[in-house]
Design an enzyme around this catalytic site. Sequence first.
Site, PDB file in Angstrom:
ATOM      1  N   GLU A 268     -39.935   2.396  70.818  1.00 22.85           N
ATOM      2  CA  GLU A 268     -39.057   2.874  70.360  1.00 22.85           C
ATOM      3  C   GLU A 268     -39.342   3.269  68.890  1.00 22.85           C
ATOM      4  OE1 GLU A 268     -36.861  -0.785  69.916  1.00 22.85           O
ATOM      5  OE2 GLU A 268     -35.176   0.495  67.981  1.00 22.85           O
TER       6      GLU A 268
ATOM      7  N   LYS B 199     -36.749   4.741  73.731  1.00 24.75           N
ATOM      8  CA  LYS B 199     -35.756   4.140  72.861  1.00 24.75           C
ATOM      9  C   LYS B 199     -35.866   4.991  71.750  1.00 24.75           C
ATOM     10  CE  LYS B 199     -33.373   0.037  71.337  1.00 24.75           C
ATOM     11  NZ  LYS B 199     -33.079  -1.050  71.603  1.00 24.75           N
TER      12      LYS B 199
HETATM   13  P1  13P Z   1     -30.049  -1.743  67.472  1.00 28.28           P
HETATM   14  O1  13P Z   1     -28.578  -1.642  68.853  1.00 28.28           O
HETATM   15  O2  13P Z   1     -28.741  -2.790  66.392  1.00 28.28           O
HETATM   16  O3  13P Z   1     -29.775  -1.159  66.560  1.00 28.28           O
HETATM   17  O4  13P Z   1     -30.921  -2.452  68.115  1.00 28.28           O
HETATM   18  C1  13P Z   1     -31.053  -2.532  69.374  1.00 28.28           C
HETATM   19  C2  13P Z   1     -32.237  -2.733  68.492  1.00 28.28           C
HETATM   20  O5  13P Z   1     -33.373  -3.383  69.881  1.00 28.28           O
HETATM   21  C3  13P Z   1     -33.270  -1.730  67.826  1.00 28.28           C
HETATM   22  O6  13P Z   1     -34.623  -2.674  67.718  1.00 28.28           O
END
Ligand code: 13P
Length: 342
Positions: A181, A223
């Site tokens: 991510e 992600k």
């Molecule tokens: P959000 O969808 O609220 O951005 O959170 C996703 C997430 O896991 C951020 O690390």
Amino acid sequence: MSELNKIVQKILSNKKGILAADESNGTMTKRLESINVKSSPENRLKFREILFSSDEGMKNIGGVILYDETIRQTASSGKKIPELINSFGSVPGIKVDTGAKRMVPDPTNAQRMIETITEGLDGLRERLAEYYELGARFTKWRAVININKSCPSELTINANAHALARYASLVQEAKMVPIIEPEVLMNGDHNINKCYEVTSKVLQECYRELKFHNVDLKGTILKPNMILPGDKCSDKSSSQQIAKMTIKCLKENVPSEVPGIAFLSGGQSEIEATQNLNEINKINDTNFIISFSYGRALQQGALKNWGKDQKDILNTQKIFSKRSKMNGLASTGKWLKELETE
Ligand code: 13P
């Protein structure tokens, strides 16, 4: 198909996505205080258990990302939380980074004070072994990239990509699927082109490092953020434009071996996050499964309702189920605005 790839397919196939319920205790405290509920281990569990035990809601949830506290907790039914998640055919996951910390500031550039590096590599191998024992089969590590006139610096992009790759290789060694991510934040007045340019650079650097660290891309989930204008940008973009630029960015920068992409919502409203995902899937001509890994965009409405009446489990679950179902439809491009009011 490798074991790791099977886990990816189980999490993201058949209109399923991920519920990101891995808010740290600090973030969860803010969320609970916003609805006037005291933040305690019991109350954090109470709200999360309502979501995790929703028959309807869990139909479109292939994986749940947990926080260290939650993976060790027991539901009121006596089931361990990972067991409860497994009982719906969903996969338990765990956040393993220890947060984004400030980079050593560049004394010549005050704008770079906001840059962060995500920590958590020390002792990670041992923690992963424990999380596997507790039932986790996938993990999350979030790198945070800011945009302003001087950011992001090459240094921050590179340091975060390097950490993500070291994390991912350790996770695969531990037989779990790493979620990669690298979040480019939507805070700021930059336009959509700037987001596209920065996200492209960040993704390129991540995949360069991942290859370098011999990570098996078929056993990973990306992600990313969608390609969006900054929240303070006066030049708004349509969902169609967002979808077009997001698909272009993924095609140009994500290797085709990556099986699945699950977007974060990043501060978009619940409906925006659904609508944009739907538009992206309507024009998805790639082989990637494109789905969601939402925190706020799956939980906001449910949390608000629970704040009004903590005994109203039924409606809290209904609100969560609606978002879960709508995002399930959006993950195949079959969502329609009219369905929101039904
Ligand atoms: P959000 O969808 O609220 O951005 O959170 C996703 C997430 O896991 C951020 O690390």
